[in-house]
Design a protein around this motif. Structure first.
Motif, short mmCIF file in Angstrom:
data_model
loop_
_atom_site.label_atom_id
_atom_site.label_comp_id
_atom_site.label_asym_id
_atom_site.label_seq_id
_atom_site.Cartn_x
_atom_site.Cartn_y
_atom_site.Cartn_z
N GLY A 3 5.77 -2.35 9.62
CA GLY A 3 6.86 -3.14 10.15
C GLY A 3 7.80 -3.71 9.10
N VAL A 4 7.53 -3.45 7.82
CA VAL A 4 8.40 -3.99 6.77
C VAL A 4 9.72 -3.22 6.77
CG1 VAL A 4 7.61 -2.53 4.87
CG2 VAL A 4 8.45 -4.82 4.39
N GLU A 5 10.80 -3.96 6.58
CA GLU A 5 12.12 -3.34 6.51
C GLU A 5 12.52 -3.21 5.05
OE1 GLU A 5 15.02 -5.48 8.75
OE2 GLU A 5 13.71 -5.66 10.49
N GLY A 6 13.26 -2.15 4.74
CA GLY A 6 13.76 -1.96 3.39
C GLY A 6 13.46 -0.58 2.87
N GLU A 7 13.93 -0.34 1.66
CA GLU A 7 13.69 0.93 0.99
C GLU A 7 12.29 0.90 0.38
OE1 GLU A 7 16.91 0.70 -1.76
OE2 GLU A 7 18.32 1.63 -0.38
N VAL A 8 11.52 1.95 0.60
CA VAL A 8 10.16 2.03 0.08
C VAL A 8 10.16 2.98 -1.12
CG1 VAL A 8 7.78 2.71 0.58
CG2 VAL A 8 9.17 1.58 2.35
N PHE A 9 9.60 2.50 -2.22
CA PHE A 9 9.55 3.27 -3.46
C PHE A 9 8.10 3.42 -3.91
CE2 PHE A 9 13.67 1.22 -3.52
CZ PHE A 9 14.52 2.16 -4.06
N GLN A 10 7.82 4.52 -4.57
CA GLN A 10 6.54 4.70 -5.24
C GLN A 10 6.67 4.09 -6.64
OE1 GLN A 10 5.50 8.78 -6.01
NE2 GLN A 10 3.51 8.24 -6.85
N VAL A 11 5.65 3.37 -7.08
CA VAL A 11 5.64 2.78 -8.42
C VAL A 11 4.91 3.75 -9.35
CG1 VAL A 11 4.92 0.82 -9.84
CG2 VAL A 11 5.60 0.45 -7.45
N LEU A 12 5.63 4.27 -10.35
CA LEU A 12 5.03 5.20 -11.30
C LEU A 12 4.34 4.48 -12.45
CD1 LEU A 12 7.79 7.96 -11.56
CD2 LEU A 12 5.81 7.85 -10.03
N HIS A 13 4.87 3.33 -12.82
CA HIS A 13 4.31 2.53 -13.92
C HIS A 13 4.82 1.11 -13.77
CE1 HIS A 13 2.70 1.69 -17.94
NE2 HIS A 13 3.85 1.11 -18.23
N LEU A 14 4.05 0.16 -14.25
CA LEU A 14 4.47 -1.24 -14.23
C LEU A 14 4.28 -1.82 -15.61
CD1 LEU A 14 5.48 -3.53 -12.34
CD2 LEU A 14 3.07 -4.16 -12.02
N SER A 15 5.40 -2.14 -16.27
CA SER A 15 5.36 -2.88 -17.54
C SER A 15 5.49 -4.35 -17.17
CB SER A 15 6.52 -2.48 -18.45
OG SER A 15 6.40 -1.14 -18.87
#
Length: 195
Positions: free
Chosen positions: A170-182
């Motif tokens: 139910g979340v609204e917005g653009e969904v992205f895959q996270v490849l890395h988190l610094s």
């Protein structure tokens, strides 16, 4: 807190493994960047999670302006600019930031929701609602963090969240895959409202 994002929208047939390999090779370069709260290396792929495009769209939360300016002007930003062209770099002022219950987990998904700041509503009410929504978003099962930021040049409010699992239902917005988190300064980002 300051937020920043730039996007590279790529051709529909672009091999997104090129981006994955690039992030695997260079993502660690910002793992200790001074002034950086976090950088989420984000991608969307055409036809997945409702995305109409292939896109590489890193999202940053900075705890110092100096760190952000150093990134933009001292050479680090030159690498993606040389490879993909110079994008517009969006910048927002922070309204709220909260850590989620899954804060120690790896980030898998990010959600970015943009909406205009409504006319005819006192700005103090808009900001208070953004703070409350940030708090609610941080309590969603699997949430690592949530932030609300605003661009007062075009009166755009952006809600950003990271999740350990799939995007919440139910979340609204653009969904992205996270490849890395610094996240060298994530613990230095001020929690709660930003004024």
């Amino acid at each position: 807190m300051h937020a920043m994002q730039y996007t590279f929208t790529l051709p529909a047939d672009y091999p997104m493994d090129v981006i994955r390999e690039r992030v695997a090779r260079t993502g660690h370069l910002l793992d200790d960047w001074p002034g950086l709260g976090l950088k989420a290396y984000l991608v969307r792929e055409r036809g997945k999670d409702g995305s109409p495009v292939n896109q590489y769209a890193p999202f940053y939360l900075w705890h110092t302006v100096e760190g952000m300016n150093s990134f933009l002007w001292d050479g680090a930003f030159q690498r993606p600019t040389d490879d993909f062209g110079r994008p517009a770099v969006r910048q927002w002022t922070g309204l709220a930031y909260e850590a989620g219950d899954a804060a120690g987990s790896p980030a898998r998904v990010a959600v970015v929701r943009r909406r205009p700041v409504p006319d005819g509503v006192p700005l103090s009410e808009v900001a208070a609602d953004a703070v409350r929504e940030t708090g609610r978003s941080a309590t969603v099962d699997g949430a690592l963090l949530a932030a609300a930021v605003v661009d007062t040049a075009c009166w755009e409010l952006v809600h950003f969240s990271l999740h350990a699992g799939e995007a919440p239902e139910g979340v609204e917005g653009e969904v992205f895959q996270v490849l890395h988190l610094s996240e060298p300064g994530r613990g230095l980002l001020t929690r709660g409202r930003q004024w």
